[in-house]
Scaffold this motif. Structure first.
Motif: not given
Length: 300
Positions: A225, A231, A256, A258, A281-283, A285-287, A289
């Motif tokens: 991502c 993304d 993610p 990097h 950002p985590p949010e 990556v979660e979207r 997923r």
């Protein structure tokens, strides 16, 4: 790590490159990975040019970038991960650009690598681990990869290949028979985005993924991502829709983006196209997923 010479100005043809992609790219000097390099595995020593070619054709000699012993990273359990040199893709987010050219690797005999495998059989049994052949792109060296997989299976070792699938046509049915698992890196789901990311065509990867399913080879799909590059919801949806149709995919890993590979690009003296791209950002990556999970895929 010792400093590397400045890149040559010559531009040799990329081995294994398919039609439609950039045929010529700058020479990349070889760097050691942060792992074990080739320490502990004997190199091929002195060979004539003819002997070298014959050994490569026979799968008795490979070009090795490095190896390392890792746990729960490149497949289940503790893995001896072998990084072969050479890759036909030029992914913008590659964190191992020093693996681009097979000629920059260390020539290693199959027998020496198999001896290393044999040494770790007890570790593999205890952890349910095994061998992972990565790169670079292992299918750029199909004879060597095939012989190494066969040797591992004869030793009773779990086998895995980490591949983009772009050179899937190089994998024989016999090679697929010797594979317990494939880590399939699907860089993007839309053809135009895939070309932007890798410089190559998407269809060979999709075709190989379908072949893996038809052959019954367990597959873990990996997707990186990258903010502003991979993304986009429609790009992710295209990957997820395709993967959901593959009967042997048991896991999806959303990785993610990097900047840990940035120093390698700079040390090589090669422009890094994502120098200004922030880590995912985590949010976000979660979207991404959740887009895979919405299709019933076990996603991490």
């Amino acid at each position: 790590m010792t400093s590397s010479p400045a890149p040559s100005t010559t531009t040799p043809e990329v081995p294994g490159a398919g039609p439609g992609g950039p045929a010529y790219l700058p020479v990349i000097p070889r760097l050691r990975a942060t792992g074990r390099g080739t320490a502990g595995i004997a190199s091929a020593g002195e060979m004539s040019h003819h002997e070298h070619l014959e050994a490569v054709r026979a799968g008795e000699l490979g070009s090795l970038h490095s190896w390392e012993l890792v746990t729960e990273v490149d497949g289940p359990g503790t893995r001896l991960t072998v990084f072969l040199a050479g890759c036909p893709l030029r992914c913008q987010f590659c964190h191992n650009p020093d693996t681009f050219y097979s000629a920059k690797g260390e020539p290693v005999l199959l027998a020496d690598l198999v001896a290393r495998l044999r040494r770790y059989r007890g570790v593999f049994r205890a952890t349910h681990g095994g061998l992972t052949i990565s790169g670079g792109e292992p299918l750029l060296q199909p004879a060597f990869t095939g012989r190494l997989l066969r040797a591992a299976k004869e030793l009773g070792i779990h086998t895995c290949v980490d591949t983009s699938g772009y050179l899937g046509a190089n994998a024989t049915d016999a090679m697929l028979d010797d594979l317990d698992l494939v880590l399939l890196d699907i860089k993007s789901g839309l053809p135009d985005t895939y070309r932007e990311v890798t410089g190559r065509e998407l269809e060979p990867t999709l075709r190989f993924s379908r072949r893996l399913a038809e052959h019954g080879v367990e597959t873990w799909v990996r997707f990186v991502c990258v903010p502003g590059l991979t993304d986009a919801p429609d790009n992710v949806a295209a990957v997820a829709d395709h993967v959901a149709r593959l009967s042997t995919v048991t896991r999806v890993e959303v990785l993610p983006f990097h900047q840990m590979g940035r120093d390698k690009w700079e040390t090589l003296g090669v422009d890094y196209p994502l120098a200004d791209t922030p880590p995912a950002p985590p949010e976000l990556v979660e979207r991404v997923r959740e887009q895979f999970r919405a299709r019933g895929l076990q996603t991490f």
